[in-house]
Design an enzyme around this catalytic site. Structure first.
Site, short mmCIF file in Angstrom:
data_model
loop_
_atom_site.label_atom_id
_atom_site.label_comp_id
_atom_site.label_asym_id
_atom_site.label_seq_id
_atom_site.Cartn_x
_atom_site.Cartn_y
_atom_site.Cartn_z
N LYS A 219 64.33 42.29 48.97
CA LYS A 219 62.96 41.98 48.60
C LYS A 219 62.48 42.94 47.51
CE LYS A 219 62.58 38.84 51.85
NZ LYS A 219 62.28 37.42 51.59
N ASP A 249 64.07 38.84 45.70
CA ASP A 249 63.06 37.88 46.18
C ASP A 249 61.68 38.52 46.13
OD1 ASP A 249 61.56 36.01 47.53
OD2 ASP A 249 62.74 36.06 49.38
N GLU A 275 64.01 35.02 43.40
CA GLU A 275 63.49 33.98 44.29
C GLU A 275 61.97 34.07 44.36
OE1 GLU A 275 63.77 32.92 49.07
OE2 GLU A 275 65.44 33.93 48.06
N GLU A 304 61.47 27.73 49.83
CA GLU A 304 61.09 27.92 51.23
C GLU A 304 59.65 27.50 51.49
OE1 GLU A 304 59.97 32.19 52.60
OE2 GLU A 304 61.50 32.47 51.07
N ASP A 327 64.18 24.07 52.90
CA ASP A 327 63.83 24.63 54.22
C ASP A 327 63.96 23.51 55.24
OD1 ASP A 327 62.16 27.11 55.56
OD2 ASP A 327 61.63 25.18 56.45
N HIS A 354 66.90 28.16 52.55
CA HIS A 354 66.13 29.27 53.09
C HIS A 354 66.39 29.36 54.59
CE1 HIS A 354 62.21 30.47 55.14
NE2 HIS A 354 62.69 31.58 54.62
#
Length: 448
Positions: A219, A249, A275, A304, A327, A354
């Site tokens: 992240k 992400d 992402e 997602e 998702d 995701h």
């Protein structure tokens, strides 16, 4: 013949905010939760489905599932699955419920849980895992599962059938590979949560690297300085020249210009993709970011939070993304996912689902297997987070860097009854964890 008699919902929440599991730049302290449905029948079979949330609001999705489930009571399973596309259209066609969508938001989250629950029920009646049901379909049967309204400008049923026919060659071999647990390589996010300290992150990266993982996601989005430090540690562990892949992400925290400038400063770490760099609904924004980052070798991924097949159609057909992250339950269940798999196939965009949430790896292992065996014929990767699998009867399992292909009948998300009782919210005194002293900091924090 199996008739659906009723459906019950459970609001199940796990206190992941306590250790910052799932933490990112947008979601600092989520409690992984399941808006859970059990479909009851006049037989011994039940269907289990769920939608993933991160805590507050889970009860709203449960209420929506309860309302939507009225549309399947008294229906025969055989009739519902005989023409899945027609059934799916029926489930989204209550005009009052549609008004609070349409085909998006809470009502669509509820639809995902319910539709997946029907697939789980059907698979159990047939005695097969969901992926195998789809793998054994003819191209015509596959296409009949889909409601093509709103997407025929991107792909028609006739085009879809032709694409699937071409992939029939080699499908038997790909099924064998699935049976040998070589259909779905895994990537890990478990080391990359923003709330984890550097030592914990480094230790988890080393641990997952030793287990055979080749793809790692971290992240980003707090500050360039912090992110550079964390990515430096990650590259020190996984290296640059060992075939190991790094992804990052941002979870929607940037505007379009911010995303471009921020990622230029992280380009030296050679991420495969960024992402969710901006609003999940911003097709033009994603396209602008993709074009700006292309010279740096950085792709763009999202999905997602993508509401439905219509937004995915735009993202894919407009060339706004390099990676499609479907998702399992934000969209309307298996059927709508199949539609997106076909669009992605036509435009040659890889599917990387995701799976960062409770129950999602259990679901998406089926979807990635379907994509490889039936639709794309190409190996991709699938996200794996090593949290909360012990609460499921048939948890997803990683071995030698690959998902172990499900063999048990169903859709793999049936939760253990004792787990549902222990983590039901607000739950029963003396039974639910949420009635304990340990839960007070979370509950009191939510009231601030």
């Amino acid at each position: 013949m199996v008739t659906i008699t009723s459906a019950t919902t459970r609001d199940v929440r796990f206190p992941t905010s306590l250790d910052k599991t799932g933490s990112d730049a947008m979601n600092a302290a989520g409690d992984y939760s399941a808006a859970y449905v059990i479909i009851h029948t006049d037989s011994d079979h039940t269907g289990h489905g769920m939608t993933f949330t991160i805590g507050r609001g889970n009860e709203i999705v449960c209420q929506a599932i309860g309302v939507l489930s009225e549309r399947i009571k008294g229906k025969k399973l055989e009739d519902l699955v005989a023409d899945w596309g027609k059934t799916w259209r029926y489930l989204v066609s209550d005009s009052h419920l549609r008004w609070i969508g349409p085909e998006k938001g809470v009502i669509h989250l509820a639809l995902g849980a319910l539709v997946n629950g029907i697939w789980d029920l059907w698979a159990k009646v047939l005695g097969k895992p969901v992926w195998r049901i789809v793998a054994e379909m003819s191209p015509e049967e596959f296409v009949k599962c889909i409601d093509f309204r709103y997407i025929t400008d991107a792909i028609t049923p006739e085009e879809a059938i032709e694409m699937l026919r071409k992939e029939e060659q080699g499908k038997a071999q790909r099924i064998k590979e699935a049976e040998q647990n070589r259909a779905v390589p895994a990537y890990t996010t478990s080391a990359g949560w923003l709330g984890y300290g550097e030592d914990k992150m480094k230790g988890l990266l080393q641990e997952t690297l030793a287990k055979g993982y080749k793809h790692f996601k971290l992240k980003v989005g707090t500050s360039v300085e912090q992110d550079r430090k964390r990515l430096t540690i990650a590259r020190e562990v996984i290296g640059y020249d060992k075939g190991n892949v790094l992804m990052v992400d941002a979870n929607q925290v940037w505007s379009v210009p911010e995303a471009i400038e921020y990622m230029k400063q992280l380009a030296e770490f050679k991420p495969w993709f960024i992402e969710e760099p901006t609003s999940p609904d911003d097709v033009f924004g994603h396209k602008a970011i993709r074009e700006a980052l292309k010279p740096y070798g950085i792709g763009v991924a999202t999905g997602e939070m993508c509401q439905n097949r219509v937004i995915f159609k735009q993202l894919i057909a407009q060339g706004a993304i390099d990676v499609c992250q479907i998702d399992a339950c934000r969209m309307g269940g298996v059927n709508e996912v199949l539609a997106v798999l076909l669009i992605a196939k036509k435009f040659n965009v890889p599917i990387v689902p995701h799976s960062g949430g409770v129950g999602l790896p259990e679901y998406t292992q089926h979807l990635s297997t379907i994509d490889y065996v039936v639709v794309s014929g190409k190996l991709s990767v699938l996200e794996y987070v090593d949290h909360l699998h012990e609460h499921f009867l048939h948890p997803s399992v990683i071995k030698d860097g690959y998902y172990t292909t499900p063999t048990e009948p169903g859709y793999s998300v049936e939760m253990r009854p004792e787990s549902m009782d222990e983590y039901e919210f607000p739950g029963k005194e003396g039974v639910s964890w949420w009635k304990s002293e340990e839960a007070k900091p979370i509950i009191e924090g939510e009231r601030i």
